[in-house]
Design a protein around this motif. Structure first.
Motif, PDB file in Angstrom:
ATOM      1  N   GLY A   9      38.936  34.660  33.948  1.00 25.95           N
ATOM      2  CA  GLY A   9      40.210  33.958  34.031  1.00 25.95           C
ATOM      3  C   GLY A   9      41.177  34.562  33.034  1.00 25.95           C
ATOM      4  N   VAL A  10      42.424  34.727  33.436  1.00 24.01           N
ATOM      5  CA  VAL A  10      43.392  35.377  32.544  1.00 24.01           C
ATOM      6  C   VAL A  10      44.746  34.654  32.515  1.00 24.01           C
ATOM      7  CG1 VAL A  10      42.354  37.663  32.768  1.00 24.01           C
ATOM      8  CG2 VAL A  10      44.107  36.979  34.379  1.00 24.01           C
ATOM      9  N   ARG A  11      44.896  33.606  33.319  1.00 25.07           N
ATOM     10  CA  ARG A  11      46.173  32.911  33.352  1.00 25.07           C
ATOM     11  C   ARG A  11      46.415  32.135  32.073  1.00 25.07           C
ATOM     12  NH1 ARG A  11      49.906  33.466  37.537  1.00 25.07           N
ATOM     13  NH2 ARG A  11      50.744  31.531  36.665  1.00 25.07           N
ATOM     14  N   GLY A  12      47.680  31.900  31.749  1.00 25.99           N
ATOM     15  CA  GLY A  12      48.020  30.979  30.682  1.00 25.99           C
ATOM     16  C   GLY A  12      48.516  29.671  31.271  1.00 25.99           C
ATOM     17  N   SER A  13      48.477  28.649  30.474  1.00 22.47           N
ATOM     18  CA  SER A  13      49.064  27.332  30.750  1.00 22.47           C
ATOM     19  C   SER A  13      48.327  26.531  31.827  1.00 22.47           C
ATOM     20  CB  SER A  13      50.542  27.442  31.124  1.00 22.47           C
ATOM     21  OG  SER A  13      51.243  28.055  30.077  1.00 22.47           O
ATOM     22  N   LEU A  14      48.345  26.982  33.090  1.00 14.86           N
ATOM     23  CA  LEU A  14      47.729  26.221  34.174  1.00 14.86           C
ATOM     24  C   LEU A  14      47.040  27.160  35.142  1.00 14.86           C
ATOM     25  CD1 LEU A  14      50.488  23.666  35.263  1.00 14.86           C
ATOM     26  CD2 LEU A  14      48.235  23.104  34.363  1.00 14.86           C
ATOM     27  N   PRO A  15      45.927  26.709  35.773  1.00 17.18           N
ATOM     28  CA  PRO A  15      45.387  27.501  36.882  1.00 17.18           C
ATOM     29  C   PRO A  15      46.454  27.631  37.970  1.00 17.18           C
ATOM     30  CG  PRO A  15      43.863  25.756  36.261  1.00 17.18           C
ATOM     31  CD  PRO A  15      45.142  25.489  35.537  1.00 17.18           C
ATOM     32  N   SER A  16      46.429  28.750  38.673  1.00 16.17           N
ATOM     33  CA  SER A  16      47.461  29.006  39.670  1.00 16.17           C
ATOM     34  C   SER A  16      46.826  29.487  40.968  1.00 16.17           C
ATOM     35  CB  SER A  16      48.437  30.058  39.109  1.00 16.17           C
ATOM     36  OG  SER A  16      49.405  30.368  40.072  1.00 16.17           O
ATOM     37  N   PRO A  17      46.439  28.557  41.843  1.00 13.89           N
ATOM     38  CA  PRO A  17      45.840  28.965  43.117  1.00 13.89           C
ATOM     39  C   PRO A  17      46.839  29.767  43.950  1.00 13.89           C
ATOM     40  CG  PRO A  17      45.627  26.590  42.761  1.00 13.89           C
ATOM     41  CD  PRO A  17      46.576  27.104  41.729  1.00 13.89           C
ATOM     42  N   PRO A  54      39.013  45.622  45.149  1.00 14.23           N
ATOM     43  CA  PRO A  54      38.828  44.167  45.272  1.00 14.23           C
ATOM     44  C   PRO A  54      40.129  43.370  45.193  1.00 14.23           C
ATOM     45  CG  PRO A  54      37.179  45.097  43.809  1.00 14.23           C
ATOM     46  CD  PRO A  54      38.123  46.229  44.154  1.00 14.23           C
ATOM     47  N   HIS A  55      41.078  43.804  44.329  1.00 17.93           N
ATOM     48  CA  HIS A  55      42.302  43.005  44.184  1.00 17.93           C
ATOM     49  C   HIS A  55      43.144  43.018  45.455  1.00 17.93           C
ATOM     50  CE1 HIS A  55      43.985  47.019  43.214  1.00 17.93           C
ATOM     51  NE2 HIS A  55      45.059  46.531  43.785  1.00 17.93           N
ATOM     52  N   GLN A  56      42.992  44.065  46.278  1.00 15.34           N
ATOM     53  CA  GLN A  56      43.800  44.144  47.482  1.00 15.34           C
ATOM     54  C   GLN A  56      43.360  43.097  48.513  1.00 15.34           C
ATOM     55  OE1 GLN A  56      44.456  48.296  48.178  1.00 15.34           O
ATOM     56  NE2 GLN A  56      45.359  47.900  50.194  1.00 15.34           N
ATOM     57  N   VAL A  57      42.090  42.697  48.414  1.00 10.49           N
ATOM     58  CA  VAL A  57      41.570  41.675  49.318  1.00 10.49           C
ATOM     59  C   VAL A  57      41.692  40.291  48.666  1.00 10.49           C
ATOM     60  CG1 VAL A  57      39.565  40.901  50.640  1.00 10.49           C
ATOM     61  CG2 VAL A  57      39.942  43.351  50.257  1.00 10.49           C
ATOM     62  N   GLY A  58      41.200  40.179  47.454  1.00 13.83           N
ATOM     63  CA  GLY A  58      41.112  38.860  46.814  1.00 13.83           C
ATOM     64  C   GLY A  58      42.296  38.505  45.955  1.00 13.83           C
ATOM     65  N   GLY A  59      43.181  39.451  45.694  1.00  9.00           N
ATOM     66  CA  GLY A  59      44.290  39.200  44.791  1.00  9.00           C
ATOM     67  C   GLY A  59      43.797  39.098  43.358  1.00  9.00           C
ATOM     68  N   TYR A  60      44.698  38.769  42.467  1.00  8.76           N
ATOM     69  CA  TYR A  60      44.301  38.571  41.078  1.00  8.76           C
ATOM     70  C   TYR A  60      44.045  37.094  40.849  1.00  8.76           C
ATOM     71  CZ  TYR A  60      45.665  43.364  40.270  1.00  8.76           C
ATOM     72  OH  TYR A  60      45.741  44.717  40.317  1.00  8.76           O
ATOM     73  N   GLY A  61      43.067  36.794  39.993  1.00 11.94           N
ATOM     74  CA  GLY A  61      42.600  35.425  39.836  1.00 11.94           C
ATOM     75  C   GLY A  61      43.646  34.473  39.312  1.00 11.94           C
ATOM     76  N   LEU A  84      35.699  29.504  33.395  1.00 12.44           N
ATOM     77  CA  LEU A  84      34.327  29.246  32.941  1.00 12.44           C
ATOM     78  C   LEU A  84      33.495  28.572  34.033  1.00 12.44           C
ATOM     79  CD1 LEU A  84      32.359  29.264  30.471  1.00 12.44           C
ATOM     80  CD2 LEU A  84      33.170  26.953  29.977  1.00 12.44           C
ATOM     81  N   ARG A  85      34.151  27.840  34.926  1.00 13.76           N
ATOM     82  CA  ARG A  85      33.414  27.158  36.006  1.00 13.76           C
ATOM     83  C   ARG A  85      32.689  28.190  36.881  1.00 13.76           C
ATOM     84  NH1 ARG A  85      34.994  24.905  41.374  1.00 13.76           N
ATOM     85  NH2 ARG A  85      36.799  26.261  41.191  1.00 13.76           N
ATOM     86  N   LEU A  86      33.379  29.271  37.223  1.00 11.64           N
ATOM     87  CA  LEU A  86      32.771  30.313  38.061  1.00 11.64           C
ATOM     88  C   LEU A  86      31.652  31.033  37.320  1.00 11.64           C
ATOM     89  CD1 LEU A  86      36.001  31.871  39.631  1.00 11.64           C
ATOM     90  CD2 LEU A  86      34.510  30.094  40.566  1.00 11.64           C
ATOM     91  N   LEU A  87      31.884  31.328  36.050  1.00  4.08           N
ATOM     92  CA  LEU A  87      30.838  31.971  35.245  1.00  4.08           C
ATOM     93  C   LEU A  87      29.606  31.063  35.168  1.00  4.08           C
ATOM     94  CD1 LEU A  87      29.593  33.983  33.299  1.00  4.08           C
ATOM     95  CD2 LEU A  87      31.123  33.150  31.508  1.00  4.08           C
ATOM     96  N   GLY A  88      29.832  29.756  35.064  1.00  2.00           N
ATOM     97  CA  GLY A  88      28.719  28.799  35.025  1.00  2.00           C
ATOM     98  C   GLY A  88      27.858  28.886  36.272  1.00  2.00           C
ATOM     99  N   TYR A  89      28.496  28.988  37.432  1.00  3.71           N
ATOM    100  CA  TYR A  89      27.730  29.116  38.681  1.00  3.71           C
ATOM    101  C   TYR A  89      26.897  30.396  38.646  1.00  3.71           C
ATOM    102  CZ  TYR A  89      30.878  25.531  40.559  1.00  3.71           C
ATOM    103  OH  TYR A  89      31.588  24.377  40.770  1.00  3.71           O
ATOM    104  N   ASP A  90      27.478  31.460  38.120  1.00  2.25           N
ATOM    105  CA  ASP A  90      26.767  32.739  38.038  1.00  2.25           C
ATOM    106  C   ASP A  90      25.551  32.613  37.109  1.00  2.25           C
ATOM    107  OD1 ASP A  90      27.043  35.492  39.017  1.00  2.25           O
ATOM    108  OD2 ASP A  90      27.123  36.003  36.886  1.00  2.25           O
ATOM    109  N   LEU A  91      25.723  31.906  35.994  1.00  2.91           N
ATOM    110  CA  LEU A  91      24.626  31.765  35.026  1.00  2.91           C
ATOM    111  C   LEU A  91      23.471  30.925  35.590  1.00  2.91           C
ATOM    112  CD1 LEU A  91      26.583  31.208  31.679  1.00  2.91           C
ATOM    113  CD2 LEU A  91      25.405  33.276  32.451  1.00  2.91           C
ATOM    114  N   LEU A  92      23.773  30.048  36.536  1.00  6.65           N
ATOM    115  CA  LEU A  92      22.703  29.209  37.104  1.00  6.65           C
ATOM    116  C   LEU A  92      21.648  30.040  37.833  1.00  6.65           C
ATOM    117  CD1 LEU A  92      24.527  26.064  38.541  1.00  6.65           C
ATOM    118  CD2 LEU A  92      23.404  26.370  36.336  1.00  6.65           C
ATOM    119  N   LYS A  93      21.996  31.279  38.202  1.00  4.92           N
ATOM    120  CA  LYS A  93      21.022  32.147  38.878  1.00  4.92           C
ATOM    121  C   LYS A  93      19.948  32.645  37.898  1.00  4.92           C
ATOM    122  CE  LYS A  93      24.800  33.883  41.722  1.00  4.92           C
ATOM    123  NZ  LYS A  93      25.781  34.992  41.723  1.00  4.92           N
ATOM    124  N   GLY A  94      20.220  32.546  36.591  1.00  9.73           N
ATOM    125  CA  GLY A  94      19.283  33.038  35.574  1.00  9.73           C
ATOM    126  C   GLY A  94      18.627  31.875  34.836  1.00  9.73           C
TER     127      GLY A  94
END
Ligand SMILES: [Zn+2]
Length: 217
Positions: A9-17, A54-61, A84-94
């Protein structure tokens, strides 16, 4: 691998879908490129998308700040923004998914956008996981108790499941986290904010978020 840095995640202030109009525009661009490349059928879709950056398909986060610094044997997370929510899902695999994980999470400062992912960090809710929390500012325990206190969040910090350990980092003093040497430096921000210098095997990565370079002499 000396150090690998992943930006969750790299945004400031608020998530931006992604806004619906932006998604429409990106989809149109991709479809035009698909047909311009001579593709015609559904069988070509995966190959076409897989060949694009990847950014051309998924855009920037659109998530707020969360970074992961890894060596061969150590992982350190910087800040608990919504990424951190996405990283948490990734860590659940380990090991974190089995209650055998050890997480090291550094905070630069306590502005909302650097905290909002923490209540949604799945490894926190699995008994057995050890979560090490680091900050220079002394009020980290109280900040987190407030974050999890009703009516802000329904599960109080005392009942999350994982074991928490707080670590206070002295300014400008190198600290060792596994094979990473981490040194905090004060940044220029309305509330105290700290940059971190990571060193490993002669390589350096410096993380300086939110600094404004307006009040420094
Ligand atoms: Zn800030």
């Amino acid at each position: 691998m000396a150090m690998r840095v992943t930006f969750w995640g790299v945004r400031g202030s608020l998530p931006s879908p992604t806004a619906p109009q932006a998604l429409t525009t990106r989809t149109r661009d991709l479809l035009q490129a698909f047909f311009a490349a001579g593709h015609r059928g559904a069988a070509d879709i995966d190959r076409f998308l897989g060949a694009l950056p990847p950014h051309q398909v998924g855009g920037y986060g659109g998530n707020t700040l969360c970074l992961e610094v890894q060596t061969e044997t150590q992982q350190v997370i910087i800040d608990a923004g919504s990424g951190l929510r996405l990283l948490g899902y990734d860590l659940l695999k380990g090991p974190c998914g089995r209650g055998q994980g050890e997480v090291h999470l550094l905070f630069t400062h306590f502005h909302w956008d650097h905290l909002i992912g923490l209540p949604f960090f799945s490894p926190l809710f699995i008994p057995g996981n050890q979560i090490h929390l680091y900050a220079v500012e002394p009020d980290l325990p109280e900040v987190l108790r407030t974050l999890f206190r009703k009516p802000n969040f329904p599960v109080p910090l005392e009942r999350i499941g994982a074991t928490l350990a707080y670590h206070r980092l002295p300014p400008r003093q190198p600290a060792q986290i596994g094979d990473l040497t981490v040194t905090p430096y004060r940044l220029d921000h309305p509330d105290p904010c700290w940059g971190y210098r990571f060193e490993h095997q002669g390589k350096v990565f410096s993380h300086c978020a939110d600094t404004e370079c307006t009040r420094m002499s």
